[in-house]
Design an enzyme around this catalytic site. Structure first.
Site, mmCIF file in Angstrom:
data_model
loop_
_atom_site.group_PDB
_atom_site.id
_atom_site.type_symbol
_atom_site.label_atom_id
_atom_site.label_comp_id
_atom_site.label_asym_id
_atom_site.label_seq_id
_atom_site.Cartn_x
_atom_site.Cartn_y
_atom_site.Cartn_z
ATOM 1 N N ARG A 1 67.326 -14.115 -47.649
ATOM 2 C CA ARG A 1 68.441 -14.741 -48.369
ATOM 3 C C ARG A 1 69.422 -13.705 -48.905
ATOM 4 O O ARG A 1 69.013 -12.701 -49.490
ATOM 5 C CB ARG A 1 67.887 -15.563 -49.531
ATOM 6 C CG ARG A 1 68.949 -16.046 -50.493
ATOM 7 C CD ARG A 1 68.357 -16.951 -51.532
ATOM 8 N NE ARG A 1 67.612 -16.267 -52.567
ATOM 9 C CZ ARG A 1 68.146 -15.761 -53.674
ATOM 10 N NH1 ARG A 1 69.452 -15.808 -53.871
ATOM 11 N NH2 ARG A 1 67.378 -15.207 -54.587
ATOM 12 N N HIS B 1 60.136 -12.715 -55.239
ATOM 13 C CA HIS B 1 61.313 -13.301 -55.875
ATOM 14 C C HIS B 1 61.640 -14.694 -55.364
ATOM 15 O O HIS B 1 61.990 -15.576 -56.141
ATOM 16 C CB HIS B 1 62.490 -12.365 -55.633
ATOM 17 C CG HIS B 1 63.738 -12.727 -56.361
ATOM 18 N ND1 HIS B 1 63.777 -12.885 -57.729
ATOM 19 C CD2 HIS B 1 65.000 -12.966 -55.919
ATOM 20 C CE1 HIS B 1 65.016 -13.193 -58.101
ATOM 21 N NE2 HIS B 1 65.766 -13.266 -57.017
ATOM 22 N N GLU C 1 77.684 -8.232 -54.976
ATOM 23 C CA GLU C 1 76.225 -8.069 -54.930
ATOM 24 C C GLU C 1 75.813 -7.509 -53.581
ATOM 25 O O GLU C 1 76.581 -7.535 -52.612
ATOM 26 C CB GLU C 1 75.554 -9.416 -55.174
ATOM 27 C CG GLU C 1 75.882 -9.993 -56.535
ATOM 28 C CD GLU C 1 74.878 -11.036 -56.973
ATOM 29 O OE1 GLU C 1 73.929 -10.671 -57.666
ATOM 30 O OE2 GLU C 1 75.041 -12.209 -56.604
ATOM 31 N N HIS D 1 62.305 -8.974 -54.269
ATOM 32 C CA HIS D 1 63.537 -8.423 -54.845
ATOM 33 C C HIS D 1 63.328 -6.924 -55.054
ATOM 34 O O HIS D 1 62.307 -6.516 -55.603
ATOM 35 C CB HIS D 1 63.873 -9.104 -56.172
ATOM 36 C CG HIS D 1 65.292 -8.866 -56.606
ATOM 37 N ND1 HIS D 1 65.719 -7.640 -57.058
ATOM 38 C CD2 HIS D 1 66.366 -9.674 -56.623
ATOM 39 C CE1 HIS D 1 67.013 -7.715 -57.349
ATOM 40 N NE2 HIS D 1 67.433 -8.944 -57.091
ATOM 41 N N ARG E 1 68.490 -7.207 -49.271
ATOM 42 C CA ARG E 1 67.286 -7.025 -50.092
ATOM 43 C C ARG E 1 66.071 -6.500 -49.324
ATOM 44 O O ARG E 1 65.348 -5.645 -49.828
ATOM 45 C CB ARG E 1 66.909 -8.365 -50.735
ATOM 46 C CG ARG E 1 67.869 -8.713 -51.820
ATOM 47 C CD ARG E 1 67.567 -10.035 -52.429
ATOM 48 N NE ARG E 1 68.514 -10.232 -53.519
ATOM 49 C CZ ARG E 1 68.638 -11.346 -54.206
ATOM 50 N NH1 ARG E 1 67.889 -12.381 -53.926
ATOM 51 N NH2 ARG E 1 69.503 -11.426 -55.193
HETATM 52 C C1 LIG Z 1 64.856 -13.990 -62.341
HETATM 53 C C2 LIG Z 1 65.613 -14.703 -61.267
HETATM 54 C C3 LIG Z 1 66.964 -14.449 -61.083
HETATM 55 C C4 LIG Z 1 67.684 -15.107 -60.077
HETATM 56 N N1 LIG Z 1 69.024 -14.876 -59.940
HETATM 57 C C5 LIG Z 1 69.729 -15.579 -59.013
HETATM 58 C C6 LIG Z 1 71.138 -15.432 -58.897
HETATM 59 O O1 LIG Z 1 71.756 -14.685 -59.648
HETATM 60 N N2 LIG Z 1 71.785 -16.137 -57.929
HETATM 61 C C7 LIG Z 1 71.139 -17.002 -57.076
HETATM 62 O O2 LIG Z 1 71.780 -17.629 -56.224
HETATM 63 N N3 LIG Z 1 69.800 -17.180 -57.192
HETATM 64 C C8 LIG Z 1 69.089 -16.501 -58.127
HETATM 65 N N4 LIG Z 1 67.735 -16.699 -58.247
HETATM 66 C C9 LIG Z 1 67.095 -17.726 -57.418
HETATM 67 C C10 LIG Z 1 67.405 -19.114 -57.986
HETATM 68 O O3 LIG Z 1 67.455 -19.066 -59.392
HETATM 69 C C11 LIG Z 1 66.356 -20.144 -57.584
HETATM 70 O O4 LIG Z 1 66.031 -20.029 -56.244
HETATM 71 C C12 LIG Z 1 66.904 -21.540 -57.816
HETATM 72 O O5 LIG Z 1 67.371 -21.653 -59.135
HETATM 73 C C13 LIG Z 1 65.831 -22.576 -57.546
HETATM 74 O O6 LIG Z 1 66.221 -23.789 -58.115
HETATM 75 P P1 LIG Z 1 65.279 -25.050 -57.953
HETATM 76 O O7 LIG Z 1 65.962 -26.161 -58.658
HETATM 77 O O8 LIG Z 1 64.929 -25.228 -56.532
HETATM 78 O O9 LIG Z 1 63.910 -24.636 -58.695
HETATM 79 P P2 LIG Z 1 63.585 -24.248 -60.237
HETATM 80 O O10 LIG Z 1 64.804 -23.982 -61.027
HETATM 81 O O11 LIG Z 1 62.562 -23.189 -60.193
HETATM 82 O O12 LIG Z 1 62.944 -25.594 -60.787
HETATM 83 C C14 LIG Z 1 61.704 -26.072 -60.350
HETATM 84 C C15 LIG Z 1 61.322 -27.257 -61.226
HETATM 85 O O13 LIG Z 1 60.192 -27.929 -60.662
HETATM 86 C C16 LIG Z 1 59.280 -28.244 -61.708
HETATM 87 N N5 LIG Z 1 57.941 -28.442 -61.097
HETATM 88 C C17 LIG Z 1 57.260 -27.586 -60.290
HETATM 89 N N6 LIG Z 1 56.092 -28.146 -59.921
HETATM 90 C C18 LIG Z 1 56.052 -29.374 -60.498
HETATM 91 C C19 LIG Z 1 55.104 -30.437 -60.506
HETATM 92 N N7 LIG Z 1 53.941 -30.384 -59.837
HETATM 93 N N8 LIG Z 1 55.378 -31.556 -61.228
HETATM 94 C C20 LIG Z 1 56.530 -31.660 -61.944
HETATM 95 N N9 LIG Z 1 57.454 -30.692 -61.961
HETATM 96 C C21 LIG Z 1 57.230 -29.555 -61.252
HETATM 97 C C22 LIG Z 1 59.405 -27.064 -62.647
HETATM 98 O O14 LIG Z 1 58.859 -27.331 -63.923
HETATM 99 C C23 LIG Z 1 60.924 -26.876 -62.648
HETATM 100 O O15 LIG Z 1 61.537 -27.798 -63.526
HETATM 101 C C24 LIG Z 1 67.009 -16.045 -59.242
HETATM 102 C C25 LIG Z 1 65.643 -16.287 -59.424
HETATM 103 C C26 LIG Z 1 64.943 -15.628 -60.429
HETATM 104 C C27 LIG Z 1 63.489 -15.917 -60.600
#
Ligand SMILES: Cc1cc2nc3c(=O)[nH]c(=O)nc-3n(C[C@H](O)[C@H](O)[C@H](O)COP(=O)(O)OP(=O)(O)OC[C@H]3O[C@@H](n4cnc5c(N)ncnc54)[C@H](O)[C@@H]3O)c2cc1C
Length: 410
Positions: free
Chosen positions: A369, A334, A117, A232, A273
């Site tokens: 990142r 992103h 990547e 992104h 990026r």
């Molecule tokens: C399209 C896309 C592709 C990506 N591809 C990659 C990749 O290939 N490799 C990589 O390393 N990263 C990638 N990323 C980044 C990565 O996916 C995210 O940064 C990471 O998954 C974040 O995980 P998280 O658990 O912190 O948050 P999330 O998976 O976003 O989860 C957040 C959670 O919090 C909950 N929530 C929010 N507010 C509240 C509230 N007030 N009350 C209750 N619940 C709440 C939501 O409902 C959700 O369940 C990508 C991101 C996107 C958008």
């Protein structure tokens, strides 16, 4: 009417968010610790389930310096070196953990298939087709649902923290008819993801609106680096509103080239990026177009639907056949590098409060990142938070036993 099922519930740990950070954290507690996981939407609606490209990993000990340098360089050397070291050194253990949860990564001749990547000087990203996030998060969700000590409440937004005496002791949630309840725990972990829902053009789910940060700040926890927002370089261009579909970095890593209006290459597609985004924006201004083109003409066309099935399908549904023609791409919000200020165990500045995943800031990413490091960072530091909290719970239990023994003795 109030639902007594929800009222004044007491747990050891409350985790807010069912993304990769929240789920993996919950699975790293011993099974005698009672955990409540709350999520605003359905459990599988978080950015974690959207991740396409993959997860970076230390391929072999010789790769350490190169991986470390790539991460620091992408972050403009403003990363916390200790955090980067911890992330990279823990990466192989984390992959073994995922394999134990039955996560399937792509293999070739029985060996891991690493993709390359942007910003990485070699191929060190493990993936599952172009659906890596769904594969990992789906398997973690399945595992969490099987655990007797973990309860998951969906469609339950957290709207405040319970913080008497400057320490966090629980959360306030909203019930189905808008009524408020408090749930109590000695330890609260915010894993609420990013801020993309606040933007018009973002690859994120619209319900991710930085809630964890708002709650933390309101109750006195420190935030930092909120201006460090990653754009992104390549989302699928659409003139309509709504979430932007990501065209993963690995499409460029495996040969995708960027073309201007004259169908000429204008940039090194594997720049980090932020630098690539800047080059694309300049080109869009020169061309007077809201996009540039991404072509996969350098790849064997027949392999495209197999290697990038979700991307191929999305483009086809929107009138472009990636096997035959370039697609229009444009930068979109992103990821957030800043967030709730935490140490390497996920502890925020407010007692009892932890933050993990995208909502936290442990400075591992610096100013920008590196691709594939978000899934890895979320997993590494959510496990560390779970271990830190478990140790505190154990120590408290031992102290309570000791006091009980003292009381009997004297
Ligand atoms: C399209 C896309 C592709 C990506 N591809 C990659 C990749 O290939 N490799 C990589 O390393 N990263 C990638 N990323 C980044 C990565 O996916 C995210 O940064 C990471 O998954 C974040 O995980 P998280 O658990 O912190 O948050 P999330 O998976 O976003 O989860 C957040 C959670 O919090 C909950 N929530 C929010 N507010 C509240 C509230 N007030 N009350 C209750 N619940 C709440 C939501 O409902 C959700 O369940 C990508 C991101 C996107 C958008």
């Amino acid at each position: 009417m109030k639902n007594h099922f929800l009222e004044n519930r007491q747990y050891d740990v409350i985790i807010v968010g069912t993304g990769i950070a929240g789920l993996f954290c919950s699975l790293n507690f011993p099974d005698d610790i009672r955990i409540l996981i709350l999520t605003k939407e359905a459990a599988d609606r978080g950015n974690s389930f959207l991740a396409q490209g993959g997860i970076s990993v230390l391929k072999n000990p010789e790769d350490y310096h190169s991986f470390f340098n790539d991460t620091m360089k992408a972050g403009h050397y403003k990363n916390c070196p200790q955090a980067v070291h911890t992330m990279i050194r823990s990466s192989t253990e984390i992959i073994s953990d995922l394999v134990r949860f039955n996560v399937q990564f792509e293999k070739e001749n029985d060996q891991w298939h690493y993709t390359r990547e942007g910003g990485h000087s070699s191929a060190r990203t493990l993936h599952h087709e172009d659906l890596t996030g769904k594969e990992i998060s789906g398997k973690l969700l399945q595992a969490a649902r099987m655990r007797k000590n973990i309860e998951i409440l969906e469609f339950t937004p957290v709207v405040d923290l319970v913080c008497p005496d400057q320490s966090c002791k629980g959360v306030i949630i909203t019930g189905p008819s808008g009524e408020k309840y408090s749930c109590r725990a000695e330890h609260v972990v915010l894993a609420t993801g990013g801020i993309g829902g606040l933007y018009t053009h973002s690859t994120n789910y619209p319900h991710l609106t930085g809630d964890g940060m708002k709650l933390a700040e309101k109750n006195g926890a420190a935030l930092e680096n909120l201006h460090l927002v990653q754009i992104h370089p390549t989302s699928f261009y659409s003139p309509t509103s709504g979430r932007r579909f990501l065209i993963s970095e690995s499409v460029r890593g495996e040969g995708g080239i960027l073309l201007n209006k004259q169908k000429e290459r204008f940039v090194d597609e594997l720049l980090p990026r932020d630098l690539l985004t800047e080059a694309i924006r300049k080109q869009m201004i020169k061309d007077d177009l809201p996009y540039v083109s991404l072509s996969l003409e350098t790849m064997d066309a027949k392999t495209i639907p197999k290697r990038f099935p979700a991307i191929y399908r999305h483009c086809l549904e929107n009138g472009y056949d990636l096997m035959q023609e370039p697609i229009p791409v444009t930068p979109a919000q992103h990821y957030l590098m800043g967030g709730i200020q935490v140490d390497l165990e996920g502890q925020a500045s407010l007692k009892g409060l932890y933050a993990i995943g995208e909502t936290s800031s442990n400075r591992v990413h610096g100013l920008n990142r590196l691709a594939g490091n978000s899934l890895l960072e979320s997993l590494v530091f959510s496990k560390r938070a779970a271990i830190n909290i478990s140790n505190k719970i154990r120590r408290k239990d031992e102290e309570d036993d000791f006091c009980h023994y003292d009381a009997i003795k004297y």
